[in-house]
Motif scaffolding. Structure first.
Motif, PDB file in Angstrom:
ATOM      1  N   VAL A   1       0.626  -1.309   0.178  1.00 12.85           N
ATOM      2  CA  VAL A   1      -0.269   0.024  -0.518  1.00 12.85           C
ATOM      3  C   VAL A   1       1.255   1.626   0.002  1.00 12.85           C
ATOM      4  O   VAL A   1       1.898   1.348   0.600  1.00 12.85           O
ATOM      5  CB  VAL A   1      -0.735  -0.379   0.992  1.00 12.85           C
ATOM      6  CG1 VAL A   1       0.015   0.327   2.519  1.00 12.85           C
ATOM      7  CG2 VAL A   1      -1.438   1.065   1.546  1.00 12.85           C
ATOM      8  N   THR A   2       0.606   1.700  -0.944  1.00 13.33           N
ATOM      9  CA  THR A   2       1.522   3.504  -0.707  1.00 13.33           C
ATOM     10  C   THR A   2       0.133   4.824  -0.748  1.00 13.33           C
ATOM     11  O   THR A   2      -1.176   4.607  -1.691  1.00 13.33           O
ATOM     12  CB  THR A   2       2.187   4.009  -2.047  1.00 13.33           C
ATOM     13  OG1 THR A   2       1.575   3.510  -3.440  1.00 13.33           O
ATOM     14  CG2 THR A   2       2.850   2.380  -2.143  1.00 13.33           C
ATOM     15  N   PRO A   3       0.059   5.912  -0.652  1.00 18.83           N
ATOM     16  CA  PRO A   3      -0.515   7.338  -1.288  1.00 18.83           C
ATOM     17  C   PRO A   3      -1.292   7.242  -2.187  1.00 18.83           C
ATOM     18  O   PRO A   3      -1.783   7.527  -2.991  1.00 18.83           O
ATOM     19  CB  PRO A   3       0.170   8.070  -0.870  1.00 18.83           C
ATOM     20  CG  PRO A   3       1.055   7.849   0.223  1.00 18.83           C
ATOM     21  CD  PRO A   3       1.461   7.090  -0.377  1.00 18.83           C
ATOM     22  N   LYS A   4      -0.424   6.298  -3.537  1.00 18.35           N
ATOM     23  CA  LYS A   4      -0.837   6.260  -4.641  1.00 18.35           C
ATOM     24  C   LYS A   4      -1.348   4.901  -5.175  1.00 18.35           C
ATOM     25  O   LYS A   4      -1.054   4.846  -6.733  1.00 18.35           O
ATOM     26  CB  LYS A   4       0.890   6.975  -5.685  1.00 18.35           C
ATOM     27  CG  LYS A   4       2.007   8.515  -5.506  1.00 18.35           C
ATOM     28  CD  LYS A   4       1.833   8.557  -6.175  1.00 18.35           C
ATOM     29  CE  LYS A   4       2.982   9.891  -6.276  1.00 18.35           C
ATOM     30  NZ  LYS A   4       3.659  10.168  -6.883  1.00 18.35           N
ATOM     31  N   GLY A   5      -1.565   4.402  -4.728  1.00 20.77           N
ATOM     32  CA  GLY A   5      -2.146   2.814  -4.558  1.00 20.77           C
ATOM     33  C   GLY A   5      -1.162   1.523  -4.695  1.00 20.77           C
ATOM     34  O   GLY A   5      -0.062   2.082  -4.105  1.00 20.77           O
ATOM     35  N   GLN A   6      -1.810   0.635  -4.470  1.00 21.96           N
ATOM     36  CA  GLN A   6      -1.109  -0.388  -4.468  1.00 21.96           C
ATOM     37  C   GLN A   6      -0.046  -0.723  -5.619  1.00 21.96           C
ATOM     38  O   GLN A   6       0.095  -0.603  -6.409  1.00 21.96           O
ATOM     39  CB  GLN A   6      -2.010  -1.958  -4.580  1.00 21.96           C
ATOM     40  CG  GLN A   6      -2.957  -2.029  -3.752  1.00 21.96           C
ATOM     41  CD  GLN A   6      -2.684  -2.091  -2.258  1.00 21.96           C
ATOM     42  OE1 GLN A   6      -2.619  -1.306  -1.022  1.00 21.96           O
ATOM     43  NE2 GLN A   6      -1.698  -2.711  -2.260  1.00 21.96           N
ATOM     44  N   VAL A   7       1.440  -1.319  -5.045  1.00 20.46           N
ATOM     45  CA  VAL A   7       2.601  -1.428  -5.354  1.00 20.46           C
ATOM     46  C   VAL A   7       3.280  -2.404  -5.228  1.00 20.46           C
ATOM     47  O   VAL A   7       3.198  -3.480  -4.233  1.00 20.46           O
ATOM     48  CB  VAL A   7       3.519  -0.108  -4.970  1.00 20.46           C
ATOM     49  CG1 VAL A   7       5.095  -0.507  -5.712  1.00 20.46           C
ATOM     50  CG2 VAL A   7       3.848   0.776  -5.278  1.00 20.46           C
ATOM     51  N   SER A   8       3.561  -3.900  -6.488  1.00 23.83           N
ATOM     52  CA  SER A   8       4.067  -4.415  -7.110  1.00 23.83           C
ATOM     53  C   SER A   8       5.341  -4.305  -6.774  1.00 23.83           C
ATOM     54  O   SER A   8       6.358  -4.023  -7.434  1.00 23.83           O
ATOM     55  CB  SER A   8       3.634  -5.496  -8.331  1.00 23.83           C
ATOM     56  OG  SER A   8       1.929  -5.355  -8.341  1.00 23.83           O
ATOM     57  N   LEU A   9       5.936  -5.662  -5.603  1.00 25.75           N
ATOM     58  CA  LEU A   9       7.544  -5.901  -5.436  1.00 25.75           C
ATOM     59  C   LEU A   9       7.733  -7.158  -5.792  1.00 25.75           C
ATOM     60  O   LEU A   9       6.847  -8.647  -5.325  1.00 25.75           O
ATOM     61  CB  LEU A   9       7.126  -5.152  -3.902  1.00 25.75           C
ATOM     62  CG  LEU A   9       6.762  -3.693  -3.453  1.00 25.75           C
ATOM     63  CD1 LEU A   9       7.139  -3.394  -1.969  1.00 25.75           C
ATOM     64  CD2 LEU A   9       7.418  -3.098  -4.370  1.00 25.75           C
ATOM     65  N   SER A  10       8.835  -7.078  -6.650  1.00 27.49           N
ATOM     66  CA  SER A  10       9.302  -8.523  -6.720  1.00 27.49           C
ATOM     67  C   SER A  10      10.098  -9.236  -5.911  1.00 27.49           C
ATOM     68  O   SER A  10      11.051  -7.765  -4.752  1.00 27.49           O
ATOM     69  CB  SER A  10      10.216  -8.639  -7.998  1.00 27.49           C
ATOM     70  OG  SER A  10       9.357  -7.543  -9.130  1.00 27.49           O
ATOM     71  N   GLY A  11      10.745  -9.888  -5.618  1.00 27.91           N
ATOM     72  CA  GLY A  11      11.548 -11.320  -4.466  1.00 27.91           C
ATOM     73  C   GLY A  11      13.229  -9.867  -5.380  1.00 27.91           C
ATOM     74  O   GLY A  11      13.412  -9.514  -6.367  1.00 27.91           O
TER      75      GLY A  11
END
Length: 762
Positions: free
Chosen positions: A331-341
């Motif tokens: 979660v961020t103020p600009k929406g959800q961010v996908s994070l990689s391994g």
């Protein structure tokens, strides 16, 4: 290097006869039999009725491939239905999950056969049961020994006069974030190469689609590729559910099974019975691959290799794993961010990462042996072989509960130069980066590498800095794994004093071991906000939950108030560390005043001596004052030595065979808090009493799951809950990192200039 690898593996199980300081190829050997204290019954030198030894003891469950929340395969050993420590005849399982008194079958079919001349023997799983019995091949290799270290589970077998080992290695590399993030484990099967002078030996292993999904009723697809020096089976759910789970397993990504390409290696896929029968008849596969994609439970498809061994190459090495991209949703103020391994920053494609892992098996084993030897030596120095047995069993379980990913930049987008760590609260409810679960985990990180603690705190601190969370205290967790969706309405599970104290305690612990001034300055305003809350609400906590939320809410909890005091004292030291002198003086004065008031309200007299009450208002109550460990570990000196001595003496009256109950209301024991209490003891006898009772719990063999952290002290079984007919199952959880409390105390004392001999009298 391969011969060195094989030699080391071949001697691992035989280490029971080797002096402790002997090395193989310059690498410290696995542990020799412990020189145990007479009060501890370790089972390393005992044979059971089938002839195997178990060293240093037979655990409730044995880690096989345990590297991440989604690569978490165990062999149940204890209880009425466990394997009793025998690898053959029982299937591996994704950490067992219990519902309403019954155990759901999270089987992970992982089969192993060995063919010696014309005889075939089962050594892994139960591949010869059922339909294959018509072949007349129902022989099982005789297991003669089992030993575990921090990173390895080593089984030794004898079949047709040939000795061989099956070693399961899940590497722990805390000082290399990228390698630690690799979601892979090894299985190494090695044979004494002298036996290969006049014998023909081949090894077969396979995995099923159960490794790719928790739902056996759905369709899966698979591929086989030969590239980057390895052969790789990749198995996945046909319809990917990104960031979705079923039965606690990931429903996106690929289960992978690989080995190095060399002479004598043949891959194959197909029906379990047909593929295994082919090996039984011919001693090798024929390279045929079934491409009839179907359900997991439809004519069970498996994916395997046959490997012919030789004097030159007497080991078969397999890599098993589960790869996903992306990993988590943040979660961020600009929406959800996908994070990689984090591993994707070095190897963008999983095949390259898998190849690097597979082809560095020799290096991995050597590093693992050194890590194992160092941990064992440190643990034995602190509290003997019993303590070593506890922390060794805890290591893989703890490290497999969190994953390392890329980070988030100041623009709230993925930043591949940054690192975050994300924890899954396995088995209790699947919460993501729960503060009061990171908290009992953190001692193992302080011992192994404090930077890992900073990586785990990062997603929590970033979320707080974002302004999305409205409360004055820290958020309880970030969502349900792997979705860190946050609680922008402030409606998370309310543990305000608990989480505030935890964050300040862990922040100072990290700072003391790292000296990271910039980190403290970066987060100072948030830390100060939480301290202000504790100064207002911490000394006399309103009715609320503590981390032991299964026990319900309670007002005026003495142990919770102590956590608030430790947190305020920690903030004083953080202020001092970066030259905020006014804040230092103020918060130190508040913490000292609160400690004085706490002593007046919390202590009581009973026939068993002076001790702390569970709550201020209940004169007849008591509980483990495990938060006193913060005063000692952080060297705050807020509480008098007399309190330590009184509590230590009182615990001796309450200690039962299988441990110290959490408080007067139940006969429940928590393994992590007992180790915190052990680290707060004033005598070696008191400290070792906690250690010995915990080993007794493990050795009792009443449970069948990965190191449970909550159990009944009279019976060493899973606890019941009043008014309910189902037990509480806390298994495979991160909190076993708290078993490293004694080792983390030693590390903290070293940087704080405290003589460890001052901690425990004879």
């Amino acid at each position: 290097m391969l011969l060195s690898l094989v030699a080391l593996l071949a001697t691992a199980a035989a280490a029971v006869a080797r002096p402790a300081d002997q090395t193989v190829f310059g690498v410290p050997a696995p542990p020799s039999p412990p020189h145990r204290r007479p009060s501890v019954e370790l089972s390393s030198s005992r044979h059971d009725s089938h002839g195997s030894t178990f060293s240093p003891l037979l655990p409730p469950a044995i880690p096989l491939a345990v590297k991440s929340p989604y690569l978490n395969a165990w062999l149940s050993a204890g209880g009425d239905d466990g394997s009793k420590g025998y690898l053959a005849g029982s299937w591996a399982r994704h950490w067992p999950v219990h519902y309403a008194g019954s155990q759901r079958d999270h089987r992970l079919s992982w089969a192993g056969l060995i063919r010696i001349d014309d005889e075939v023997f089962e050594f892994l799983g139960a591949p010869l049961s059922g339909a294959l019995s018509f072949l007349g091949s129902d022989k099982v290799a005789q297991q003669t020994a089992f030993t575990y270290t921090a990173t390895r589970s080593i089984f030794t077998f004898e079949a047709a006069g040939v000795e061989f080992n099956a070693t399961f290695l899940s590497p722990v590399t805390p000082n290399d974030v990228v390698r630690q993030s690799l979601p892979f484990s090894y299985l190494v099967v090695d044979v004494n190469r002298h036996a290969l002078e006049n014998r023909t030996v081949s090894v077969y292993t396979d995995i099923s689609g159960e490794w790719a999904t928790g739902d056996s009723s759905i369709d899966i697809t698979w591929t086989y590729k030969s590239e980057a020096g390895i052969g790789t089976h990749a198995v996945s759910r046909k319809k990917q559910l990104v960031f979705g789970e079923h039965a606690e397993q990931a429903e996106w990504g690929h289960a992978v099974y690989a080995t190095a390409l060399r002479k004598g290696v043949v891959a194959g896929s197909g029906s379990a019975d047909k593929l295994r029968a082919r090996f039984i008849r011919h001693g090798k596969l024929d390279g045929t691959h079934d491409v009839r994609y179907r359900r997991v439970d439809n004519d069970q498809p498996v994916f395997g290799f046959s490997v012919t061994l030789s004097e030159q190459e007497p080991a078969a090495i397999f890599t098993i794993g589960h790869v996903r991209d992306p990993y988590v949703n943040y979660v961020t103020p600009k929406g959800q961010v996908s994070l990689s391994g984090a591993w994707t920053t070095r190897w963008p494609h999983y095949v390259d990462a898998l190849s690097a892992f597979q082809l560095s098996a020799s290096r991995a084993l050597l590093e693992a042996a050194r890590f194992d030897a160092t941990l064992r030596e440190d643990a034995r120095r602190v509290s003997g072989d019993a303590y070593a047995a506890i922390v060794e069993l805890s290591t893989r379980q703890a490290f497999a509960t969190f994953e390392l990913t890329t980070g988030v930049g100041d623009d709230w987008k993925e930043d591949r130069d940054e690192v975050m760590a994300h924890l899954k609260e396995i088995s209790s409810n699947g919460d993501m980066t729960t503060i009061d679960v990171v908290f009992p985990l953190h001692p193992i990180l302080l011992y192994a590498n404090p930077t890992l603690l900073a990586h785990l705190l990062e997603p929590l601190l970033r979320y707080t800095h974002s302004g999305l969370y409205p409360n004055r205290w820290p958020v309880h967790d970030l969502g349900t794994y792997p979705n860190a969706t946050g609680y922008n309405r402030g409606d998370d599970e309310p543990m305000p004093v608990e989480e505030g104290g935890n964050m300040l305690w862990m922040s100072l612990a990290y700072f003391q071991l790292s000296g990271d001034v910039k980190w403290v300055e970066k987060h100072y305003d948030v830390l100060k906000q939480w301290t202000t809350f504790l100064a207002e609400d911490g000394l006399v906590p309103a009715e609320q939950l503590s981390t032991d939320d299964f026990a319900g809410t309670l007002a005026n909890q003495t142990n919770l108030a102590m956590k608030a005091i430790v947190g305020i004292g920690a903030m004083a030291e953080l202020a001092k560390g970066i030259g905020r002198w006014t804040d230092w003086v103020h918060y130190r004065a508040v913490a000292e005043a609160f400690a004085t008031e706490w002593t007046k309200m919390a202590m009581t007299e009973s026939g068993e001596g002076r001790h702390a009450k569970l709550s201020y208002q209940d004169e007849d109550s008591w509980g483990i004052l495990y938060n006193l460990f913060g005063d000692r570990a952080l060297n705050l000196k807020l509480f008098d030595q007399e309190l330590y001595e009184e509590q230590a003496a009182f615990y001796q009256h309450k200690l039962e065979r299988y441990g110290l109950p959490l408080d007067h209301r139940h006969r429940w024991a928590k393994t992590d808090w007992q180790m915190f209490a052990a680290a707060s003891s004033t005598t070696r006898k008191g400290r070792d009493g906690f250690v010995d009772s915990l080993v007794d719990f493990l050795a009792a063999g009443k449970v069948d799951a990965p190191f449970p952290d909550l159990y009944e002290t009279p019976t060493a079984t899973f606890p019941g809950r009043e008014g309910l007919d189902w037990p509480i199952y806390f298994i495979a959880r991160p909190v076993v990192g708290g078993h490293f409390a004694l080792l983390s105390l030693e590390a903290a004392d070293a940087v704080n200039g405290v003589d460890p001999e001052e901690r425990f009298r004879a």
